[in-house]
Design an enzyme around this catalytic site. Sequence first.
Site, PDB file in Angstrom:
ATOM      1  N   HIS A 160       0.797  -1.225   0.000  1.00  0.00           N
ATOM      2  CA  HIS A 160       0.000   0.000   0.000  1.00  0.00           C
ATOM      3  C   HIS A 160       0.830   1.277   0.000  1.00  0.00           C
ATOM      4  CE1 HIS A 160      -3.449  -2.534   0.628  1.00  0.00           C
ATOM      5  NE2 HIS A 160      -2.925  -3.026   1.725  1.00  0.00           N
ATOM      6  N   ASP A 172       1.739  -7.029   2.468  1.00  0.00           N
ATOM      7  CA  ASP A 172       0.796  -6.077   3.077  1.00  0.00           C
ATOM      8  C   ASP A 172       1.571  -4.931   3.731  1.00  0.00           C
ATOM      9  OD1 ASP A 172      -1.611  -4.879   3.664  1.00  0.00           O
ATOM     10  OD2 ASP A 172      -2.335  -6.460   5.003  1.00  0.00           O
TER      11      ASP A 172
HETATM   12  C1  GRE Z   1      -4.341  -3.784   5.486  1.00  0.00           C
HETATM   13  O1  GRE Z   1      -4.149  -3.068   4.509  1.00  0.00           O
HETATM   14  O2  GRE Z   1      -4.574  -4.980   5.331  1.00  0.00           O
HETATM   15  C2  GRE Z   1      -4.285  -3.175   6.842  1.00  0.00           C
HETATM   16  C3  GRE Z   1      -4.710  -1.870   7.031  1.00  0.00           C
HETATM   17  C4  GRE Z   1      -4.651  -1.320   8.294  1.00  0.00           C
HETATM   18  C5  GRE Z   1      -4.182  -2.073   9.362  1.00  0.00           C
HETATM   19  C6  GRE Z   1      -3.767  -3.371   9.172  1.00  0.00           C
HETATM   20  C7  GRE Z   1      -3.814  -3.931   7.917  1.00  0.00           C
HETATM   21  O3  GRE Z   1      -5.171  -1.179   5.978  1.00  0.00           O
HETATM   22  O4  GRE Z   1      -3.406  -5.210   7.722  1.00  0.00           O
HETATM   23 ZN    ZN Z   2      -3.751  -4.515   2.918  1.00  0.00          ZN
END
Ligand code: GRE
Ligand code: ZN
Length: 327
Positions: free
Chosen positions: A10, A287
């Site tokens: 992300h 992630d």
């Molecule tokens: C994810 O993108 O899977 C995520 C979040 C926020 C906290 C933990 C997490 O967006 O794994």
């Molecule tokens: Zn994620």
Amino acid sequence: MINKIALEEHFGATEPNIVAQSEEHFTPQAWPRHRDMLLDITDRRLALMDEAGIEIAVLSLLSPGIQSLHDPAQATDWAYRLNDHAAEQVAQRPDRFGSFAALALQDPDAATTELRRAVTELGMVGALVNGFSQVGDADTIVYLDDPRYADFWATVAELDVPVYLHPRDPLPSTSPQYDGHPWLYGSAWAFSVETATHMLRLMGSGLFDRHPGLQVILGHLGELLPFNIWRTDHRLKVAPRGIAAQRPFGDYLRNNVVVTTSGNFRTPALLNVIAEMGADRILFSADYPFEDMLEAAAWFDALELNEPDLRKIASENARRVLRLGDR
Ligand code: GRE
Ligand code: ZN
């Protein structure tokens, strides 16, 4: 070490200021560092990818991202600008990065137009959608099985790109089961239940009967679904309760769903998914920066699986599902 592709990785941005959405997931001490990690793409992130043996990271906007911007015009504008930002970053290192489009599903026609632009003009490999969208006001929520998305899904099928169904939290107003237990929200529990239920809605709506080639990606080793799919089918045979789908859900799981290892670095859970879905439908992911790339890679690299399956999960399945190098 096998070279890997990761696809639930992300990013955030300050212009427009979407990165602030992630602050709630961190302690005040940890937030500044993670904010920097979300904003950086080609510096520290790339160094960690090198160390972890991640050859390609497919970027996506943080969660809930565009899905929580309930004004459709704002959502459409932000999605467009953030997709441009992602494409510019990827263009600096196209050998190491790809990206999923963010889409303002508050306006189905605009989202469909943006998906086409993202894939055909910006070179994106599909879309990542953070669950339901809030539409018009904060309390109106719409899931992707809604009939208003018929043309959207037809375009996804026509472009032949996957949609990553990524978690977001349910709204407290619709979740009395979590009252008084705030720790049930987020990635510890509610993310998975919310996302699995959304996926079951897509299956039950007959979406995959209408578009048999459609591929939906789930993170976190399938958000609990592979573990329970037999029981869901078993019970629906006895009490179908008006279900629209033509086939058992296990068929959709094995033909229309692929899962990633994002944030679920657990060997017994992985073995269950291999048994239910096969090694062709599992894709490595980390992630980042919600999870540690090095921890994800260390777990994966130490797995005692046969070499062909390891290669599939590390990168071959991703190349096929994302059609890397094909477009
Ligand atoms: C994810 O993108 O899977 C995520 C979040 C926020 C906290 C933990 C997490 O967006 O794994
Ligand atoms: Zn994620």
